[in-house]
Design a protein around this motif. Structure first.
Motif, PDB file in Angstrom:
ATOM      1  N   SER A 108       1.947   1.130   6.659  1.00  0.00           N
ATOM      2  CA  SER A 108       3.764   0.671   6.824  1.00  0.00           C
ATOM      3  C   SER A 108       3.930  -0.333   6.217  1.00  0.00           C
ATOM      4  N   VAL A 109       4.439  -0.547   5.278  1.00  0.00           N
ATOM      5  CA  VAL A 109       4.778  -1.590   3.765  1.00  0.00           C
ATOM      6  C   VAL A 109       4.466  -1.493   1.906  1.00  0.00           C
ATOM      7  N   SER A 110       4.678  -0.692   1.939  1.00  0.00           N
ATOM      8  CA  SER A 110       4.873  -0.085   0.204  1.00  0.00           C
ATOM      9  C   SER A 110       6.156  -0.444  -0.653  1.00  0.00           C
ATOM     10  N   SER A 111       6.941  -1.448   0.194  1.00  0.00           N
ATOM     11  CA  SER A 111       7.535  -2.246  -0.898  1.00  0.00           C
ATOM     12  C   SER A 111       7.970  -3.631   0.223  1.00  0.00           C
ATOM     13  N   PRO A 112       7.121  -4.616   0.214  1.00  0.00           N
ATOM     14  CA  PRO A 112       6.127  -5.546   0.475  1.00  0.00           C
ATOM     15  C   PRO A 112       8.209  -6.737   0.352  1.00  0.00           C
ATOM     16  N   THR A 113       8.293  -6.314  -1.258  1.00  0.00           N
ATOM     17  CA  THR A 113       9.855  -7.037  -1.464  1.00  0.00           C
ATOM     18  C   THR A 113      11.328  -6.957  -0.230  1.00  0.00           C
ATOM     19  N   THR A 114      11.202  -5.448   0.095  1.00  0.00           N
ATOM     20  CA  THR A 114      11.942  -5.194   1.688  1.00  0.00           C
ATOM     21  C   THR A 114      12.040  -6.042   2.599  1.00  0.00           C
ATOM     22  N   VAL A 115      10.463  -6.196   2.849  1.00  0.00           N
ATOM     23  CA  VAL A 115      10.498  -6.903   3.988  1.00  0.00           C
ATOM     24  C   VAL A 115      10.829  -8.287   4.020  1.00  0.00           C
ATOM     25  N   LEU A 116      10.189  -8.991   2.853  1.00  0.00           N
ATOM     26  CA  LEU A 116      10.331 -10.087   2.560  1.00  0.00           C
ATOM     27  C   LEU A 116      11.533 -10.462   2.652  1.00  0.00           C
ATOM     28  N   ALA A 174       1.063  -9.946  -0.702  1.00  0.00           N
ATOM     29  CA  ALA A 174      -0.348  -9.969  -0.827  1.00  0.00           C
ATOM     30  C   ALA A 174      -1.304  -9.066  -0.738  1.00  0.00           C
ATOM     31  N   VAL A 175      -1.389  -8.261  -2.439  1.00  0.00           N
ATOM     32  CA  VAL A 175      -0.505  -8.271  -3.491  1.00  0.00           C
ATOM     33  C   VAL A 175       0.882  -8.111  -3.971  1.00  0.00           C
ATOM     34  N   THR A 176       1.586  -8.100  -5.127  1.00  0.00           N
ATOM     35  CA  THR A 176       1.931  -6.969  -5.502  1.00  0.00           C
ATOM     36  C   THR A 176       1.533  -6.383  -6.457  1.00  0.00           C
ATOM     37  N   VAL A 177       1.031  -4.865  -6.920  1.00  0.00           N
ATOM     38  CA  VAL A 177       0.132  -4.355  -7.530  1.00  0.00           C
ATOM     39  C   VAL A 177       0.495  -4.085  -8.585  1.00  0.00           C
ATOM     40  N   LEU A 178       0.800  -4.925 -10.103  1.00  0.00           N
ATOM     41  CA  LEU A 178       1.413  -5.361 -10.729  1.00  0.00           C
ATOM     42  C   LEU A 178       0.337  -4.129 -12.151  1.00  0.00           C
ATOM     43  N   SER A 179       0.008  -3.593 -11.823  1.00  0.00           N
ATOM     44  CA  SER A 179      -0.563  -2.225 -12.706  1.00  0.00           C
ATOM     45  C   SER A 179       0.673  -1.214 -12.825  1.00  0.00           C
ATOM     46  N   SER A 180       0.620  -0.842 -11.397  1.00  0.00           N
ATOM     47  CA  SER A 180       1.418   0.519 -11.629  1.00  0.00           C
ATOM     48  C   SER A 180       2.923  -0.048 -11.370  1.00  0.00           C
ATOM     49  N   ASP A 181       3.339  -1.356 -11.309  1.00  0.00           N
ATOM     50  CA  ASP A 181       5.006  -1.695 -10.849  1.00  0.00           C
ATOM     51  C   ASP A 181       5.682  -1.806 -12.854  1.00  0.00           C
ATOM     52  N   ASP A 182       6.838  -2.341 -12.593  1.00  0.00           N
ATOM     53  CA  ASP A 182       7.162  -3.304 -13.822  1.00  0.00           C
ATOM     54  C   ASP A 182       7.657  -4.370 -13.565  1.00  0.00           C
ATOM     55  N   PRO A 183       6.795  -4.972 -14.801  1.00  0.00           N
ATOM     56  CA  PRO A 183       7.736  -6.430 -14.514  1.00  0.00           C
ATOM     57  C   PRO A 183       9.214  -7.554 -14.571  1.00  0.00           C
ATOM     58  N   VAL A 184       9.631  -6.225 -14.949  1.00  0.00           N
ATOM     59  CA  VAL A 184      11.732  -7.046 -14.395  1.00  0.00           C
ATOM     60  C   VAL A 184      12.071  -6.564 -13.211  1.00  0.00           C
ATOM     61  N   SER A 199      -6.454  -3.038  -4.247  1.00  0.00           N
ATOM     62  CA  SER A 199      -8.211  -3.252  -3.767  1.00  0.00           C
ATOM     63  C   SER A 199      -7.927  -1.880  -3.562  1.00  0.00           C
ATOM     64  N   PHE A 200      -6.564  -0.397  -3.811  1.00  0.00           N
ATOM     65  CA  PHE A 200      -6.726   0.910  -2.938  1.00  0.00           C
ATOM     66  C   PHE A 200      -6.530   1.152  -4.967  1.00  0.00           C
ATOM     67  N   ILE A 201      -6.516   2.358  -5.448  1.00  0.00           N
ATOM     68  CA  ILE A 201      -5.323   2.516  -6.296  1.00  0.00           C
ATOM     69  C   ILE A 201      -4.650   3.784  -6.157  1.00  0.00           C
ATOM     70  N   GLU A 202      -4.450   4.314  -5.048  1.00  0.00           N
ATOM     71  CA  GLU A 202      -3.493   4.956  -5.110  1.00  0.00           C
ATOM     72  C   GLU A 202      -2.156   4.948  -5.518  1.00  0.00           C
ATOM     73  N   SER A 203      -1.411   3.854  -6.368  1.00  0.00           N
ATOM     74  CA  SER A 203      -0.302   3.713  -6.453  1.00  0.00           C
ATOM     75  C   SER A 203      -0.403   4.620  -7.981  1.00  0.00           C
ATOM     76  N   PHE A 204      -1.605   4.505  -8.470  1.00  0.00           N
ATOM     77  CA  PHE A 204      -1.371   4.950 -10.083  1.00  0.00           C
ATOM     78  C   PHE A 204      -0.762   6.595 -10.283  1.00  0.00           C
ATOM     79  N   PRO A 205      -1.509   7.277  -9.968  1.00  0.00           N
ATOM     80  CA  PRO A 205      -1.029   8.809 -10.172  1.00  0.00           C
ATOM     81  C   PRO A 205       0.349   8.672  -9.213  1.00  0.00           C
ATOM     82  N   LEU A 206       0.431   8.425  -8.357  1.00  0.00           N
ATOM     83  CA  LEU A 206       2.230   8.331  -7.714  1.00  0.00           C
ATOM     84  C   LEU A 206       3.259   7.775  -8.405  1.00  0.00           C
ATOM     85  N   HIS A 251       0.907  -1.053   0.151  1.00  0.00           N
ATOM     86  CA  HIS A 251      -0.251   0.202   0.513  1.00  0.00           C
ATOM     87  C   HIS A 251       0.558   1.227   0.081  1.00  0.00           C
ATOM     88  N   HIS A 252       0.277   1.926  -0.501  1.00  0.00           N
ATOM     89  CA  HIS A 252       1.119   3.564  -0.685  1.00  0.00           C
ATOM     90  C   HIS A 252       0.617   4.902   0.393  1.00  0.00           C
TER      91      HIS A 252
END
Length: 347
Positions: free
Chosen positions: A59-67, A82-92, A117-124, A53-54
């Motif tokens: 508290s977690v915007s970067s799940p991979t860092t904490v994982l 749970a989950v990776t918001v793939l639409s606003s990330d880069d698959p690489v 379930s949230f859309i804040e990452s799109f404009p960000l 979330h953003h």
């Protein structure tokens, strides 16, 4: 009967920071979160999932860092978004980051991809909400291609093409398990089935029985698409909180849960949660699995009868529930709930 996995997940909710520009609350929440995943691993729980979330209430915007941090302090538990918001990330980058977790953990990384379930990452990150569906479909296609092949040739409409380039590092086994997360729309069930991806369904409201047609559609389409019955994987995710006394844990949990649901619901037009609504949700036919060990066991077994899931994810550590109650809930889940559910299901 197939083996069934039992997991935990969280969005790492927190109270928004009281001092502007400081990360005091987030610091404590992440320390608590690492204690939760370490306990889950010690209890033999199969999977731990972490949301992205953003917003100021997570508290977690970067799940991979904490994982990655969790990978270094655990031994056996699978580590998933749970989950990776793939639409606003880069698959690489998604593949590279999860491959890195996989290398740290010795092959325990998983990706749960979804639209969120949230859309804040799109404009960000500069994405157009008008491309909501197409972004997800295109990026999922690219992620699956990267996961399958070291050298990638791919082109789409919304991202620059890749011409015979390698994506590194590779995961321990090359491919990382990818699950598709869904909220109940038929198109999501069909997409996951046709791509031969395991499906994770979140049930956070209403009555679970209403989702039986959705799961049946997924299974039917998957079988028609060439997935064998033995390879079908279906995950179910509920909000779960467990205590030793049914009424006492309900009383302790309700204020925190209602506050969290009301905060989210204000932007979605939901009515404030009443105690009556809460009690219906945690009744036999409701979606909320909150109460005594026995009540939680009964509801999980009932959902298995409905869905025949192969993975159950308990979304715990919700809202601003005190950390010690969360740790007790996880302990009861690992020590008492999971063994008895397995016994009743003949596992």
């Amino acid at each position: 009967m197939k083996n069934i996995e039992f997991g935990l997940m969280t969005f790492a909710d927190m109270a928004p920071e009281t001092v502007s520009e400081k990360g005091t609350n987030a610091h404590q929440r992440i320390q608590n979160l690492l204690e939760e995943v370490k306990l889950a691993d010690e209890l033999g729980i199969d999977v731990f999932g972490l949301g992205e979330h953003h917003r100021d209430d997570y508290s977690v915007s970067s799940p991979t860092t904490v994982l990655g941090a969790a990978a270094a302090i655990t031994k056996d538990i699978k580590l998933s978004s749970a989950v990776t918001v793939l639409s606003s990330d880069d698959p690489v980058r998604v593949y590279q980051q999860f491959a890195t977790i996989d290398l740290i953990s010795g092959g325990r990384a998983e990706i749960m991809a979804g639209r969120g379930s949230f859309i804040e990452s799109f404009p960000l990150f500069g994405y157009d909400l008008g491309d909501y569906n197409e972004l997800f479909e295109e990026k999922l296609e690219l992620l699956l291609e990267i996961n399958k092949s070291e050298k990638v040739n791919w082109s789409g409409k919304l991202r620059a093409p890749i011409h015979n380039l390698g994506v590194y590092p590779r995961a321990v086994e090359g491919e990382i398990p990818v699950w598709l997360a869904a909220g109940g729309t038929p198109s999501s069930a069909v997409r996951a089935a046709k791509l031969k991806l395991p499906l994770m369904l979140a049930i956070i409201g209403g009555m679970p029985e209403n989702f039986i047609p959705f799961i049946n559609l997924y299974k039917k389409t998957a079988l028609e698409s060439g997935t064998s019955a033995e390879d079908l994987q279906v995950g179910i995710n509920n909000h779960v909180f467990i205590g030793e006394n049914d009424e006492e844990i309900a009383d302790a949990f309700f204020p925190h849960y209602a506050q969290m649901m009301d905060r989210v619901g204000r932007s979605r037009g939901w009515q404030p949660m009443s105690r009556q609504q809460f009690e219906f949700m945690r009744s036999k036919r409701g979606s909320l699995i909150v109460g005594s060990v026995e009540k939680v066991i009964d509801k999980i077994v009932l959902e298995h009868e409905m869905f025949g899931f192969t993975r159950f994810m308990a979304h715990t550590s919700l809202g601003t529930v005190p950390h010690e109650l969360t740790m007790k809930s996880i302990e009861l889940y690992g020590n008492e709930v999971i063994p008895e559910v397995k016994r009743r299901l003949g596992l």
